[in-house]
Design a protein around this motif. Structure first.
Motif, short mmCIF file in Angstrom:
data_model
loop_
_atom_site.label_atom_id
_atom_site.label_comp_id
_atom_site.label_asym_id
_atom_site.label_seq_id
_atom_site.Cartn_x
_atom_site.Cartn_y
_atom_site.Cartn_z
N ARG A 16 50.83 109.02 79.22
CA ARG A 16 50.90 107.93 78.29
C ARG A 16 52.97 108.16 78.09
NH1 ARG A 16 46.07 107.75 73.59
NH2 ARG A 16 44.44 107.38 75.20
N HIS A 17 53.11 109.32 78.08
CA HIS A 17 54.57 109.43 78.08
C HIS A 17 54.96 108.51 79.35
CE1 HIS A 17 58.31 111.49 76.61
NE2 HIS A 17 57.69 111.70 75.78
N LYS A 18 56.57 107.80 78.68
CA LYS A 18 57.30 107.26 79.29
C LYS A 18 57.96 107.62 80.72
CE LYS A 18 60.34 103.22 79.84
NZ LYS A 18 61.17 102.10 78.82
N ARG A 19 58.45 108.91 79.94
CA ARG A 19 59.48 109.58 80.73
C ARG A 19 58.51 110.74 82.03
NH1 ARG A 19 64.25 112.17 79.67
NH2 ARG A 19 65.19 113.22 80.77
N ALA A 20 57.48 111.22 80.98
CA ALA A 20 56.60 111.85 82.74
C ALA A 20 56.49 111.27 83.54
CB ALA A 20 55.35 112.28 81.35
N ASN A 28 64.55 113.38 91.34
CA ASN A 28 65.67 113.73 90.72
C ASN A 28 65.90 114.25 89.37
OD1 ASN A 28 66.95 114.04 93.83
ND2 ASN A 28 66.81 111.46 93.69
N ALA A 29 65.08 113.03 89.01
CA ALA A 29 64.86 113.37 87.08
C ALA A 29 63.64 114.21 87.02
CB ALA A 29 64.66 111.16 86.93
N LEU A 30 62.91 113.65 87.72
CA LEU A 30 62.12 115.31 87.25
C LEU A 30 62.90 116.41 87.14
CD1 LEU A 30 59.22 116.50 86.75
CD2 LEU A 30 58.90 116.89 88.93
N HIS A 31 64.21 116.94 88.10
CA HIS A 31 65.01 118.30 88.17
C HIS A 31 65.18 118.42 87.33
CE1 HIS A 31 68.25 120.21 89.47
NE2 HIS A 31 67.01 121.67 89.98
N LYS A 32 66.37 117.56 86.88
CA LYS A 32 66.51 117.44 85.65
C LYS A 32 66.19 117.17 84.74
CE LYS A 32 69.91 113.79 87.68
NZ LYS A 32 70.79 112.17 87.60
N THR A 33 64.68 116.81 83.94
CA THR A 33 64.33 117.14 83.00
C THR A 33 63.87 118.49 82.95
OG1 THR A 33 63.39 114.55 82.84
CG2 THR A 33 62.24 116.74 81.81
N LEU A 34 63.83 119.35 83.99
CA LEU A 34 63.04 120.45 84.30
C LEU A 34 64.44 121.63 84.16
CD1 LEU A 34 60.66 120.78 87.22
CD2 LEU A 34 60.17 120.50 84.94
N MET A 35 64.79 121.26 84.09
CA MET A 35 66.67 122.23 83.79
C MET A 35 66.62 121.94 82.09
SD MET A 35 67.82 123.44 86.73
CE MET A 35 69.35 124.18 85.63
N LYS A 36 66.51 121.28 81.23
CA LYS A 36 66.19 121.44 80.36
C LYS A 36 64.95 122.62 80.04
CE LYS A 36 66.60 116.24 79.21
NZ LYS A 36 67.76 116.32 78.31
N LEU A 37 64.73 123.38 80.88
CA LEU A 37 63.91 124.44 80.45
C LEU A 37 64.77 125.96 80.03
CD1 LEU A 37 60.38 123.84 82.96
CD2 LEU A 37 60.79 123.86 80.13
N VAL A 38 66.01 125.90 80.33
CA VAL A 38 66.90 126.86 80.78
C VAL A 38 68.27 126.56 79.98
CG1 VAL A 38 65.38 127.62 82.88
CG2 VAL A 38 67.98 125.84 82.72
N PRO A 39 69.03 128.08 79.67
CA PRO A 39 70.41 127.43 78.76
C PRO A 39 70.19 126.82 79.45
CG PRO A 39 69.07 129.76 79.27
CD PRO A 39 68.57 129.00 79.68
N ASN A 40 72.20 126.49 79.62
CA ASN A 40 72.91 125.22 79.18
C ASN A 40 74.20 125.55 80.78
OD1 ASN A 40 71.75 123.00 78.32
ND2 ASN A 40 72.25 123.24 76.30
#
Length: 217
Positions: A16-20, A28-40
């Protein structure tokens, strides 16, 4: 400095999550989201530095299996994006031994460089063939070679073409066609296999390819 043992995280997405939902249609958007799991602050090649590998797992509820060198922080994902389960890959790496039979799964990007269509690089001048995606028997032969180099001897191979998760305008040439390989294999080289499990196999890692998973047979 030794590379820390990878961590596996299974993200069960909230349908039900729009971003998911959007991420499942745009890798490409998925990759950017998953990179949030790791440090900047991981330098000029953050994906490689983080060791991020991921695979879309299609089922009744969509899920993403991710692997990182760093302990992931799921709280950095969008709120209510997914539930998560995390475990270390260390027990798997320690259990590897020659002759052991395992189940394997990997979504990969089988490609070949066609030297007949080679062109010089505009900057380096080095000649490189045109990358062409492989399907069917050539893709299976590709996996047999890569598995052997990774310390696995496949006893069975089930090859499944994966549907594209790219928007039409973002399709990255040969990497738009991925194949999932499942089967049973015998371990022939535990050291090479540990490297393959830690760093992935083949190209297109930012596009959901290369993550090898093993379970006891």
């Amino acid at each position: 400095m030794n590379t820390p043992a990878p961590t596996l995280t299974l993200l069960t997405l909230n349908p039900r999550h729009k971003r998911a939902r959007a991420d499942l249609t745009d890798v490409n958007a998925l990759h950017k989201t998953l990179m949030k799991l790791v440090p900047n602050d991981l330098g000029p090649s953050p994906r490689a530095a983080s060791g991020l590998l991921f695979r879309i797992e299609n089922g009744t509820t969509p899920a993403i299996l991710t692997q990182t060198h760093h302990q992931p922080d799921p709280t950095r994902l969008p709120r209510n994006y997914a539930t998560h389960q995390t475990r270390s890959l260390t027990p798997t790496l320690k259990a590897l031994r020659s002759g052991l039979t395992v189940h394997y799964r990997i979504t990969a990007a089988p490609v070949v460089s066609l030297t007949a269509h080679a062109t010089p690089h505009p900057v380096t001048g080095r000649t490189r063939g045109k990358l062409t995606s492989l399907t069917g028997e050539p893709a299976i032969s590709w996996w047999q070679r890569r598995a052997a180099a990774a310390g696995l001897f496949p006893l069975t191979i089930d090859a499944t073409p994966m549907r594209s998760h790219f928007r039409r305008s973002d399709t990255p040439g040969p990497y738009a066609s991925l194949t999932r390989f499942d089967g049973v294999a015998r371990i022939t080289d535990p050291t090479a296999l540990a490297t393959a499990l830690t760093h992935g196999i083949g190209r297109a890692k930012p596009y959901g390819a290369g993550l090898l998973s093993l379970t006891p047979a």
